[in-house]
Design a protein around this motif. Structure first.
Motif, PDB file in Angstrom:
ATOM      1  N   THR A  92       0.810  -1.219   0.000  1.00 29.89           N
ATOM      2  CA  THR A  92       0.000   0.000   0.000  1.00 29.89           C
ATOM      3  C   THR A  92       0.843   1.270   0.000  1.00 29.89           C
ATOM      4  O   THR A  92       0.325   2.345  -0.284  1.00 29.89           O
ATOM      5  CB  THR A  92      -0.946   0.036   1.219  1.00 29.89           C
ATOM      6  N   ASP A  93       2.137   1.172   0.329  1.00 30.00           N
ATOM      7  CA  ASP A  93       2.978   2.368   0.349  1.00 30.00           C
ATOM      8  C   ASP A  93       4.443   1.965   0.420  1.00 30.00           C
ATOM      9  O   ASP A  93       4.777   0.864   0.883  1.00 30.00           O
ATOM     10  CB  ASP A  93       2.638   3.249   1.556  1.00 30.00           C
ATOM     11  N   VAL A  94       5.300   2.858  -0.037  1.00 24.48           N
ATOM     12  CA  VAL A  94       6.750   2.718   0.092  1.00 24.48           C
ATOM     13  C   VAL A  94       7.253   4.061   0.587  1.00 24.48           C
ATOM     14  O   VAL A  94       6.913   5.100   0.020  1.00 24.48           O
ATOM     15  CB  VAL A  94       7.426   2.362  -1.250  1.00 24.48           C
TER      16      VAL A  94
ATOM     17  N   ARG B 156      16.537   4.142   6.172  1.00 23.18           N
ATOM     18  CA  ARG B 156      15.523   3.083   6.244  1.00 23.18           C
ATOM     19  C   ARG B 156      14.546   3.195   5.082  1.00 23.18           C
ATOM     20  O   ARG B 156      14.073   4.266   4.750  1.00 23.18           O
ATOM     21  CB  ARG B 156      14.774   3.177   7.562  1.00 23.18           C
ATOM     22  N   LEU B 157      14.233   2.047   4.486  1.00 25.78           N
ATOM     23  CA  LEU B 157      13.194   1.913   3.477  1.00 25.78           C
ATOM     24  C   LEU B 157      12.114   1.020   4.072  1.00 25.78           C
ATOM     25  O   LEU B 157      12.429  -0.031   4.646  1.00 25.78           O
ATOM     26  CB  LEU B 157      13.765   1.287   2.201  1.00 25.78           C
ATOM     27  N   VAL B 158      10.851   1.435   3.954  1.00 23.43           N
ATOM     28  CA  VAL B 158       9.736   0.672   4.517  1.00 23.43           C
ATOM     29  C   VAL B 158       8.702   0.422   3.426  1.00 23.43           C
ATOM     30  O   VAL B 158       8.304   1.347   2.718  1.00 23.43           O
ATOM     31  CB  VAL B 158       9.066   1.420   5.686  1.00 23.43           C
ATOM     32  N   VAL B 159       8.271  -0.839   3.307  1.00 21.54           N
ATOM     33  CA  VAL B 159       7.190  -1.205   2.402  1.00 21.54           C
ATOM     34  C   VAL B 159       6.012  -1.603   3.276  1.00 21.54           C
ATOM     35  O   VAL B 159       6.095  -2.577   4.035  1.00 21.54           O
ATOM     36  CB  VAL B 159       7.599  -2.364   1.462  1.00 21.54           C
ATOM     37  N   ASP B 160       4.920  -0.818   3.189  1.00 22.61           N
ATOM     38  CA  ASP B 160       3.730  -1.077   4.000  1.00 22.61           C
ATOM     39  C   ASP B 160       2.813  -2.056   3.288  1.00 22.61           C
ATOM     40  O   ASP B 160       2.620  -1.962   2.059  1.00 22.61           O
ATOM     41  CB  ASP B 160       2.947   0.222   4.242  1.00 22.61           C
ATOM     42  N   LEU B 161       2.231  -2.965   4.083  1.00 19.68           N
ATOM     43  CA  LEU B 161       1.292  -3.957   3.554  1.00 19.68           C
ATOM     44  C   LEU B 161      -0.010  -3.880   4.334  1.00 19.68           C
ATOM     45  O   LEU B 161       0.008  -3.767   5.560  1.00 19.68           O
ATOM     46  CB  LEU B 161       1.862  -5.367   3.694  1.00 19.68           C
ATOM     47  N   GLN B 162      -1.137  -3.983   3.620  1.00 17.08           N
ATOM     48  CA  GLN B 162      -2.408  -4.055   4.328  1.00 17.08           C
ATOM     49  C   GLN B 162      -2.611  -5.474   4.815  1.00 17.08           C
ATOM     50  O   GLN B 162      -1.780  -6.334   4.574  1.00 17.08           O
ATOM     51  CB  GLN B 162      -3.549  -3.581   3.445  1.00 17.08           C
TER      52      GLN B 162
ATOM     53  N   ALA C  44       0.740  -1.675  10.216  1.00 20.11           N
ATOM     54  CA  ALA C  44       1.105  -0.687   9.198  1.00 20.11           C
ATOM     55  C   ALA C  44       0.208   0.519   9.404  1.00 20.11           C
ATOM     56  O   ALA C  44      -0.858   0.401  10.003  1.00 20.11           O
ATOM     57  CB  ALA C  44       0.926  -1.282   7.799  1.00 20.11           C
ATOM     58  N   PRO C  45       0.618   1.686   8.921  1.00 15.37           N
ATOM     59  CA  PRO C  45      -0.227   2.864   9.098  1.00 15.37           C
ATOM     60  C   PRO C  45      -1.653   2.604   8.610  1.00 15.37           C
ATOM     61  O   PRO C  45      -1.860   2.154   7.489  1.00 15.37           O
ATOM     62  CB  PRO C  45       0.460   3.932   8.245  1.00 15.37           C
ATOM     63  N   GLY C  46      -2.626   2.853   9.483  1.00 17.37           N
ATOM     64  CA  GLY C  46      -4.030   2.660   9.133  1.00 17.37           C
ATOM     65  C   GLY C  46      -4.518   1.228   9.148  1.00 17.37           C
ATOM     66  O   GLY C  46      -5.665   0.963   8.825  1.00 17.37           O
ATOM     67  N   SER C  47      -3.651   0.267   9.502  1.00 18.76           N
ATOM     68  CA  SER C  47      -4.057  -1.131   9.499  1.00 18.76           C
ATOM     69  C   SER C  47      -3.294  -1.900  10.572  1.00 18.76           C
ATOM     70  O   SER C  47      -2.165  -2.322  10.358  1.00 18.76           O
ATOM     71  CB  SER C  47      -3.783  -1.767   8.130  1.00 18.76           C
ATOM     72  N   PRO C  48      -3.911  -2.108  11.756  1.00 15.03           N
ATOM     73  CA  PRO C  48      -3.205  -2.849  12.799  1.00 15.03           C
ATOM     74  C   PRO C  48      -2.937  -4.301  12.417  1.00 15.03           C
ATOM     75  O   PRO C  48      -2.107  -4.963  13.019  1.00 15.03           O
ATOM     76  CB  PRO C  48      -4.145  -2.752  14.001  1.00 15.03           C
TER      77      PRO C  48
END
Length: 190
Positions: free
Chosen positions: A56-58, A68-74, A173-177
């Protein structure tokens, strides 16, 4: 024998300073020693059992000792990954080279798609050549989109040099616990 005594006395003084909380002298202008023990060899985990979350985001951030690089997943199972230094990252599906700036190229493959089960896009960068803002970063030079195909998403990460890195997955992840984050830290120094 004198050398051994002098060395022992030096170790005793340094130990006493640390125990008492006194700072040890440091050279002006140097970064703190961060205790980084990472290496630069590939880091990989297996593909998790479905359902896997979708990208959902990088995003990127800076820390005193690393970028730091972060890949967010729902929501879904945490993703697997394969991160390694390569000569060139190829775009998913087409195999075309993905150019990036920097002295070394880190290929980041997250074993999760950037689309859902109906093929609806869950993440598409506004600028595929500049996926994450790395202005001000000391190690990361550029993060470019290499595509999402057959259940995995790839990024080409230009780094200043071939430096130590580590990869791990965090819950939430942001918006998704119930989501997850794939985190890639690249050290400023060896």
């Amino acid at each position: 024998m004198t050398f051994i005594r002098a060395r022992g006395a030096l170790v005793a003084v340094a130990t006493a300073l640390v125990v008492l909380g006194a700072p040890l002298p440091a050279s002006a202008g140097q970064d703190p020693w961060c205790g980084i023990w990472w290496g630069s060899l590939p880091e990989t985990t297996a593909t998790p059992a479905p359902p896997v979350g979708q990208v959902t985001d990088v995003r990127a951030g800076q820390h005193p000792c690393f970028d730091r690089l972060v890949v967010d997943l729902q929501s879904g199972a945490p993703a697997g990954y394969d991160v390694r230094y390569v000569d060139q990252v190829s775009a998913q599906g087409s195999g075309e080279p993905v150019p990036v700036e920097g002295g070394a190229v880190l290929q980041v493959v997250v074993r999760a798609p950037a689309y859902d089960e109906t093929r609806g896009v869950t993440y598409l960068p506004a600028d595929p050549a500049r996926v994450a803002d790395v202005r001000g970063a000391r190690t990361l030079e550029q993060v470019a989109w290499a595509g999402s195909f057959e259940g995995q998403t790839s990024l080409a990460v230009g780094t200043r040099a071939r430096l130590p890195f580590r990869v791990f997955v965090l819950d939430g992840a942001p918006g998704s616990p119930h989501g997850a984050r794939v985190v890639v830290d690249v050290a400023h120094h060896w």
